[in-house]
Design an enzyme around this catalytic site. Structure first.
Site, PDB file in Angstrom:
ATOM      1  N   HIS A  52       0.851  -1.192   0.000  1.00  0.00           N
ATOM      2  CA  HIS A  52       0.000   0.000   0.000  1.00  0.00           C
ATOM      3  C   HIS A  52       0.880   1.233   0.000  1.00  0.00           C
ATOM      4  CE1 HIS A  52      -3.198   2.812   1.121  1.00  0.00           C
ATOM      5  NE2 HIS A  52      -4.022   1.873   0.693  1.00  0.00           N
ATOM      6  N   ASP A 100      -7.896  -5.288  -0.221  1.00  0.00           N
ATOM      7  CA  ASP A 100      -8.358  -6.178  -1.305  1.00  0.00           C
ATOM      8  C   ASP A 100      -7.961  -7.622  -1.102  1.00  0.00           C
ATOM      9  OD1 ASP A 100      -7.546  -3.395  -3.273  1.00  0.00           O
ATOM     10  OD2 ASP A 100      -9.560  -4.139  -2.922  1.00  0.00           O
TER      11      ASP A 100
HETATM   12  C1  SDX Z   1      -6.185   0.117  -3.040  1.00  0.00           C
HETATM   13  O1  SDX Z   1      -4.426   4.630  -2.091  1.00  0.00           O
HETATM   14  C2  SDX Z   1      -5.341   3.986  -1.483  1.00  0.00           C
HETATM   15  O2  SDX Z   1      -5.738   4.343  -0.396  1.00  0.00           O
HETATM   16  C3  SDX Z   1      -5.889   2.789  -2.235  1.00  0.00           C
HETATM   17  C4  SDX Z   1      -6.923   1.955  -1.493  1.00  0.00           C
HETATM   18  C5  SDX Z   1      -8.188   2.721  -1.233  1.00  0.00           C
HETATM   19  O3  SDX Z   1      -8.898   2.359  -0.272  1.00  0.00           O
HETATM   20  O4  SDX Z   1      -8.519   3.617  -2.031  1.00  0.00           O
HETATM   21  O5  SDX Z   1      -6.385   1.506  -0.258  1.00  0.00           O
HETATM   22  C6  SDX Z   1      -7.332   0.731  -2.317  1.00  0.00           C
HETATM   23  O6  SDX Z   1      -5.941   0.471  -4.157  1.00  0.00           O
HETATM   24  C7  SDX Z   1      -5.313  -0.865  -2.299  1.00  0.00           C
HETATM   25  C8  SDX Z   1      -4.098  -1.329  -3.162  1.00  0.00           C
HETATM   26  C9  SDX Z   1      -4.599  -2.395  -4.157  1.00  0.00           C
HETATM   27  N1  SDX Z   1      -3.519  -2.758  -5.093  1.00  0.00           N
HETATM   28  C10 SDX Z   1      -2.872  -3.922  -5.000  1.00  0.00           C
HETATM   29  O7  SDX Z   1      -3.047  -4.733  -4.104  1.00  0.00           O
HETATM   30  C11 SDX Z   1      -1.885  -4.174  -6.145  1.00  0.00           C
HETATM   31  C12 SDX Z   1      -0.597  -4.749  -5.585  1.00  0.00           C
HETATM   32  N2  SDX Z   1       0.066  -3.698  -4.802  1.00  0.00           N
HETATM   33  C13 SDX Z   1       0.984  -2.850  -5.493  1.00  0.00           C
HETATM   34  O8  SDX Z   1       1.068  -2.814  -6.837  1.00  0.00           O
HETATM   35  C14 SDX Z   1       1.493  -1.662  -4.696  1.00  0.00           C
HETATM   36  O9  SDX Z   1       1.749  -2.079  -3.428  1.00  0.00           O
HETATM   37  C15 SDX Z   1       0.596  -0.438  -4.679  1.00  0.00           C
HETATM   38  C16 SDX Z   1       0.210  -0.024  -6.041  1.00  0.00           C
HETATM   39  C17 SDX Z   1      -0.616  -0.694  -3.877  1.00  0.00           C
HETATM   40  C18 SDX Z   1       1.394   0.692  -4.019  1.00  0.00           C
HETATM   41  O10 SDX Z   1       2.438   0.978  -4.864  1.00  0.00           O
HETATM   42  P1  SDX Z   1       3.517   2.125  -4.497  1.00  0.00           P
HETATM   43  O11 SDX Z   1       3.156   2.809  -3.246  1.00  0.00           O
HETATM   44  O12 SDX Z   1       3.739   2.951  -5.728  1.00  0.00           O
HETATM   45  O13 SDX Z   1       4.769   1.272  -4.129  1.00  0.00           O
HETATM   46  P2  SDX Z   1       5.829   0.743  -5.188  1.00  0.00           P
HETATM   47  O14 SDX Z   1       5.122   0.158  -6.365  1.00  0.00           O
HETATM   48  O15 SDX Z   1       6.812   1.816  -5.424  1.00  0.00           O
HETATM   49  O16 SDX Z   1       6.474  -0.465  -4.353  1.00  0.00           O
HETATM   50  C19 SDX Z   1       7.518  -0.216  -3.416  1.00  0.00           C
HETATM   51  C20 SDX Z   1       8.350  -1.488  -3.421  1.00  0.00           C
HETATM   52  C21 SDX Z   1       8.811  -1.876  -4.833  1.00  0.00           C
HETATM   53  O17 SDX Z   1       9.983  -2.632  -4.678  1.00  0.00           O
HETATM   54  P3  SDX Z   1      11.435  -1.851  -4.880  1.00  0.00           P
HETATM   55  O18 SDX Z   1      11.380  -1.163  -6.226  1.00  0.00           O
HETATM   56  O19 SDX Z   1      11.533  -0.896  -3.716  1.00  0.00           O
HETATM   57  O20 SDX Z   1      12.461  -2.957  -4.833  1.00  0.00           O
HETATM   58  O21 SDX Z   1       7.548  -2.597  -2.977  1.00  0.00           O
HETATM   59  C22 SDX Z   1       7.390  -3.542  -4.029  1.00  0.00           C
HETATM   60  C23 SDX Z   1       7.740  -2.818  -5.303  1.00  0.00           C
HETATM   61  O22 SDX Z   1       8.217  -3.725  -6.276  1.00  0.00           O
HETATM   62  N3  SDX Z   1       5.995  -3.964  -4.003  1.00  0.00           N
HETATM   63  C24 SDX Z   1       5.576  -5.211  -4.188  1.00  0.00           C
HETATM   64  C25 SDX Z   1       4.180  -5.172  -4.034  1.00  0.00           C
HETATM   65  N4  SDX Z   1       3.813  -3.917  -3.763  1.00  0.00           N
HETATM   66  C26 SDX Z   1       4.933  -3.178  -3.746  1.00  0.00           C
HETATM   67  N5  SDX Z   1       6.241  -6.348  -4.472  1.00  0.00           N
HETATM   68  C27 SDX Z   1       5.471  -7.469  -4.599  1.00  0.00           C
HETATM   69  N6  SDX Z   1       4.135  -7.497  -4.467  1.00  0.00           N
HETATM   70  C28 SDX Z   1       3.459  -6.380  -4.175  1.00  0.00           C
HETATM   71  N7  SDX Z   1       2.146  -6.410  -4.052  1.00  0.00           N
END
Ligand code: SDX
Length: 451
Positions: free
Chosen positions: A328, A385
């Site tokens: 998140h 989710d």
């Molecule tokens: C919702 O914003 C909100 O409040 C949203 C929400 C709401 O109520 O409105 O809470 C609802 O959208 C929840 C999130 C649902 N999405 C997912 O579950 C999709 C999977 N999660 C991700 O794609 C990710 O965690 C996000 C999109 C939710 C957040 O992405 P960020 O904040 O841009 O973080 P990032 O992509 O920069 O990740 C930081 C690090 C990265 O690794 P490094 O580059 O530092 O090595 O964490 C890793 C990412 O690769 N990472 C994950 C991961 N999520 C982040 N690695 C594996 N699996 C994951 N799910």
């Protein structure tokens, strides 16, 4: 360039702090040989922000922050969340308390009107909602035109946008009465529009809403009833859905809410703004993650349930695979909503004596991921989710409808933010700047001279 903070000199005339905030000195920025004083504002929960509204005028520079990771777009009094400590409150009330003591309609009132309703206010609100549940009869024809395999988020966004063609008497964003009529129409009609999308996909007749049923009961009745026999909604399912809608109701400046604010800032009508929010929510990185998460769990199940294999895959940057429902932007702790949903999963599955293998897989996945250094280091936890789809499956909701239910829950939050944006004393049309990185001036070359 250096940034230091200092208390304002008595002579400095800072702009009055925005409602609900207080001034706390300035941050001094040295840039390009200039010194710029940036007012520091503090929110009611102690969050501090640099007010850069005069930065370009005073320094010629702007800030750059892809994805707005460090940038606040506004002040807001609607929802407070503390990602480090896993706190979520609507209008100051913890969601754990609201989920236990209120129903969704009461929480919708709280988000939109800013206070918990008294009995008379709640009764008036409920009565009004129950008299707006039908959509214009001609709108039912849309469903005839949609292809049977249309994704219900596509139909939801289309039909909500089309409300502005049928309800042209309530489009004036500056008329409080018209705004309130649109608000009640939206909250009442969204379940009907959503259920019709499902009926279209399974070739069953559209079921009219029933004004004698509660909000969640009515939706489940429109989803699963058929004209040829009585259908009684399972009260456990209605209660579980009510809790889910409450925990989805708002989440400060997330992607879809920021979209509603952005579109609304141009004075586009409420139906158009909400339709845009629905489209933003559809993305698998946002609200679409609940569908993607269940599809991921089903895939892991079909592949022998080897969760370690998928946790390892999610750690490989080039795999393109992420654990859906994990991680998140704000929560660097367990999402409080996921805790409530997981507990409801347990209770509901036990109550209906149903065993869902993907619930086991989800719990195993959580256990393995939360013990893995990659996830620990990045503070990746289950989000809203991760478990919601297990409940939806138990209710018989098709997986393509999961994000539609997220939209139903988020609707009062979107509306509250749209109204707050319009009431802001500093409202402006949203128009971010950029740093241009393309070609500098080039000579035009006639086509016959081009290599
Ligand atoms: C919702 O914003 C909100 O409040 C949203 C929400 C709401 O109520 O409105 O809470 C609802 O959208 C929840 C999130 C649902 N999405 C997912 O579950 C999709 C999977 N999660 C991700 O794609 C990710 O965690 C996000 C999109 C939710 C957040 O992405 P960020 O904040 O841009 O973080 P990032 O992509 O920069 O990740 C930081 C690090 C990265 O690794 P490094 O580059 O530092 O090595 O964490 C890793 C990412 O690769 N990472 C994950 C991961 N999520 C982040 N690695 C594996 N699996 C994951 N799910």
């Amino acid at each position: 360039m250096s940034v230091t903070t200092s208390k304002p000199a008595a002579s400095q005339s800072a702009a009055p702090p925005l409602p609900g905030t207080r001034a706390d000195g300035t941050a001094r920025l040295e840039i390009g040989g200039k010194t710029v004083e940036l007012p520091v504002i503090v929110g009611s929960e102690g969050e501090r922000g640099l007010d850069i509204s005069k930065l370009r005028a005073q320094s010629g520079a702007i800030t750059l922050d892809e994805g707005f990771v460090n940038t606040g777009s506004t002040t807001s009094a609607i929802t407070y969340l503390d990602g480090e400590n896993g706190i979520l409150r609507y209008r100051g009330y913890p969601i754990e308390v609201l989920a236990e003591k209120c129903d969704f309609v009461e929480v919708a009132y709280l988000l939109i009107y800013g206070k918990l309703p008294n009995p008379a206010e709640l009764d008036t609100f409920r009565t009004s909602l129950s008299h707006h549940t039908m959509i214009h009869e001609d709108m039912r024809n849309f469903y005839t035109g949609f292809p049977r395999d249309a994704h219900p988020m596509a139909t939801l966004g289309s039909v909500v946008g089309a409300l502005s063609t049928f309800y042209q008497d309530s489009l004036d964003v500056r008329d409080p009465r018209q705004v309130e009529v649109s608000v009640h129409r939206l909250i009442s009609k969204l379940p009907t529009i959503a259920a019709y999308s499902h009926k279209k996909s399974c070739g069953q007749p559209l079921m009219y809403p029933r004004n004698d049923l509660g909000y969640c009961e009515n939706f489940l009745h429109m989803m699963f009833a058929v004209p040829c026999e009585e259908y009684h909604v399972d009260p456990d399912f209605a209660d579980a859905l009510d809790m889910l809608l409450i925990v989805h109701a708002d989440h400060e400046q997330n992607c879809s809410t920021s979209t509603v604010r952005m579109v609304g800032s141009s004075d586009a009508n409420l139906f158009a703004s909400i339709s845009a929010g629905i489209c933003a929510l559809w993305g698998p990185l946002h609200g679409g993650a609940n569908q993607a998460c269940v599809e991921m769990l089903e895939k892991i199940g079909a592949d022998g349930g080897n969760v370690r294999k998928y946790v390892d895959l999610a750690k490989k940057k080039d795999s393109g695979f992420r654990l859906m429902g994990f991680g998140h932007r704000v929560y660097k702790n367990y999402d409080p909503r996921a805790k409530l949903i997981k507990a409801t999963c347990d209770k509901l599955l036990a109550k209906i004596a149903r065993h869902d293998p993907i619930f086991d897989i989800a719990q195993q996945l959580e256990e393995v991921a939360l013990a893995d250094e990659y996830f620990i280091e990045r503070k990746l936890y289950p989000n809203v989710d991760f478990y919601s789809g297990v409940i939806y499956r138990a209710m018989g909701i098709p997986v393509q409808m999961f994000t539609v239910l997220f939209a139903m829950g988020r609707l009062p939050g979107w509306i509250a933010h749209w109204i707050e944006m319009h009431h802001s004393p500093t409202k402006k049309i949203c128009r971010p700047r950029q740093i241009y990185s393309g070609d500098t001036l080039r000579e035009f070359v006639p086509i016959d001279k081009r290599p």
